[in-house]
Design a protein around this motif. Sequence first.
Motif, PDB file in Angstrom:
ATOM      1  N   PHE A 174       3.319   8.135  -2.729  1.00  0.00           N
ATOM      2  CA  PHE A 174       3.013   7.042  -1.819  1.00  0.00           C
ATOM      3  C   PHE A 174       1.888   7.425  -0.864  1.00  0.00           C
ATOM      4  O   PHE A 174       1.575   8.599  -0.693  1.00  0.00           O
ATOM      5  CB  PHE A 174       4.262   6.662  -1.019  1.00  0.00           C
ATOM      6  N   ASP A 175       1.299   6.428  -0.232  1.00  0.00           N
ATOM      7  CA  ASP A 175       0.251   6.627   0.768  1.00  0.00           C
ATOM      8  C   ASP A 175       0.917   7.050   2.077  1.00  0.00           C
ATOM      9  O   ASP A 175       1.583   6.247   2.731  1.00  0.00           O
ATOM     10  CB  ASP A 175      -0.548   5.333   0.944  1.00  0.00           C
ATOM     11  N   GLY A 176       0.740   8.309   2.434  1.00  0.00           N
ATOM     12  CA  GLY A 176       1.425   8.872   3.602  1.00  0.00           C
ATOM     13  C   GLY A 176       0.946   8.391   4.946  1.00  0.00           C
ATOM     14  O   GLY A 176       1.584   8.652   5.962  1.00  0.00           O
ATOM     15  N   ILE A 177      -0.184   7.691   5.005  1.00  0.00           N
ATOM     16  CA  ILE A 177      -0.662   7.197   6.308  1.00  0.00           C
ATOM     17  C   ILE A 177      -0.370   5.714   6.504  1.00  0.00           C
ATOM     18  O   ILE A 177      -0.634   5.158   7.560  1.00  0.00           O
ATOM     19  CB  ILE A 177      -2.165   7.484   6.522  1.00  0.00           C
ATOM     20  N   CYS A 178       0.184   5.075   5.493  1.00  0.00           N
ATOM     21  CA  CYS A 178       0.464   3.634   5.546  1.00  0.00           C
ATOM     22  C   CYS A 178       1.865   3.380   6.109  1.00  0.00           C
ATOM     23  O   CYS A 178       2.850   3.893   5.588  1.00  0.00           O
ATOM     24  CB  CYS A 178       0.347   3.073   4.126  1.00  0.00           C
ATOM     25  N   ASN A 179       1.936   2.572   7.161  1.00  0.00           N
ATOM     26  CA  ASN A 179       3.242   2.261   7.753  1.00  0.00           C
ATOM     27  C   ASN A 179       4.146   1.489   6.799  1.00  0.00           C
ATOM     28  O   ASN A 179       5.360   1.698   6.788  1.00  0.00           O
ATOM     29  CB  ASN A 179       3.071   1.493   9.060  1.00  0.00           C
ATOM     30  N   LEU A 180       3.578   0.597   5.998  1.00  0.00           N
ATOM     31  CA  LEU A 180       4.387  -0.127   5.016  1.00  0.00           C
ATOM     32  C   LEU A 180       4.971   0.850   3.997  1.00  0.00           C
ATOM     33  O   LEU A 180       6.153   0.781   3.664  1.00  0.00           O
ATOM     34  CB  LEU A 180       3.569  -1.207   4.313  1.00  0.00           C
ATOM     35  N   CYS A 181       4.145   1.767   3.522  1.00  0.00           N
ATOM     36  CA  CYS A 181       4.611   2.757   2.541  1.00  0.00           C
ATOM     37  C   CYS A 181       5.682   3.669   3.140  1.00  0.00           C
ATOM     38  O   CYS A 181       6.696   3.960   2.503  1.00  0.00           O
ATOM     39  CB  CYS A 181       3.444   3.596   2.035  1.00  0.00           C
ATOM     40  N   ASN A 182       5.450   4.111   4.374  1.00  0.00           N
ATOM     41  CA  ASN A 182       6.443   4.954   5.043  1.00  0.00           C
ATOM     42  C   ASN A 182       7.745   4.198   5.271  1.00  0.00           C
ATOM     43  O   ASN A 182       8.831   4.756   5.140  1.00  0.00           O
ATOM     44  CB  ASN A 182       5.888   5.500   6.357  1.00  0.00           C
ATOM     45  N   GLY A 183       7.643   2.920   5.589  1.00  0.00           N
ATOM     46  CA  GLY A 183       8.838   2.088   5.735  1.00  0.00           C
ATOM     47  C   GLY A 183       9.581   1.933   4.419  1.00  0.00           C
ATOM     48  O   GLY A 183      10.806   1.938   4.376  1.00  0.00           O
ATOM     49  N   THR A 184       8.812   1.816   3.340  1.00  0.00           N
ATOM     50  CA  THR A 184       9.411   1.720   2.006  1.00  0.00           C
ATOM     51  C   THR A 184      10.156   3.004   1.668  1.00  0.00           C
ATOM     52  O   THR A 184      11.276   2.978   1.146  1.00  0.00           O
ATOM     53  CB  THR A 184       8.327   1.425   0.946  1.00  0.00           C
ATOM     54  N   VAL A 185       9.546   4.143   1.985  1.00  0.00           N
ATOM     55  CA  VAL A 185      10.205   5.429   1.745  1.00  0.00           C
ATOM     56  C   VAL A 185      11.503   5.516   2.547  1.00  0.00           C
ATOM     57  O   VAL A 185      12.546   5.898   2.019  1.00  0.00           O
ATOM     58  CB  VAL A 185       9.256   6.608   2.078  1.00  0.00           C
ATOM     59  N   SER A 186      11.460   5.127   3.811  1.00  0.00           N
ATOM     60  CA  SER A 186      12.677   5.144   4.646  1.00  0.00           C
ATOM     61  C   SER A 186      13.752   4.232   4.069  1.00  0.00           C
ATOM     62  O   SER A 186      14.935   4.592   4.046  1.00  0.00           O
ATOM     63  CB  SER A 186      12.354   4.704   6.074  1.00  0.00           C
TER      64      SER A 186
END
Length: 131
Positions: free
Chosen positions: A6-18
């Motif tokens: 995933f894109d580690g600087i993207c808030n949407l991506c980080n939210g998806t990971v969470s």
Amino acid sequence: MNIILFDGICNLCNGTVSFIVKRDKRKLFRFVSLQSEAGKTLLDRYAVESSNKTLYYFRKGDCYSKSTAILYILKDLGGFWQCFYPLILIPVKVRDALYLLVSKYRYRIFGKVDSCTKPASFSDEESKRLD
């Protein structure tokens, strides 16, 4: 081993990971950011051209991207979430068009962070086991 790149600087991506981490009761998933050395190694190993607009899912020796990756992730999460998997029947061009539209505006809508989020490590030993 199921790996989500995933894109580690993207808030949407980080939210998806969470979101996935909270629901991954069987601990099926490992997470690697596109910006990390492990992420670059993984893309090279599978001969995948990197794009920070795309989520990748490495599952059972295959690499899935965009909407297909999301649908397989939901399927593997199990429970209620696997109910979305039949959307795989929608033509990939249609699904990916929607995916790419969200991807295009995700930084504007959800923002981004200055440095890469690292939810889990991915060691060289684990990288070797992908072969």
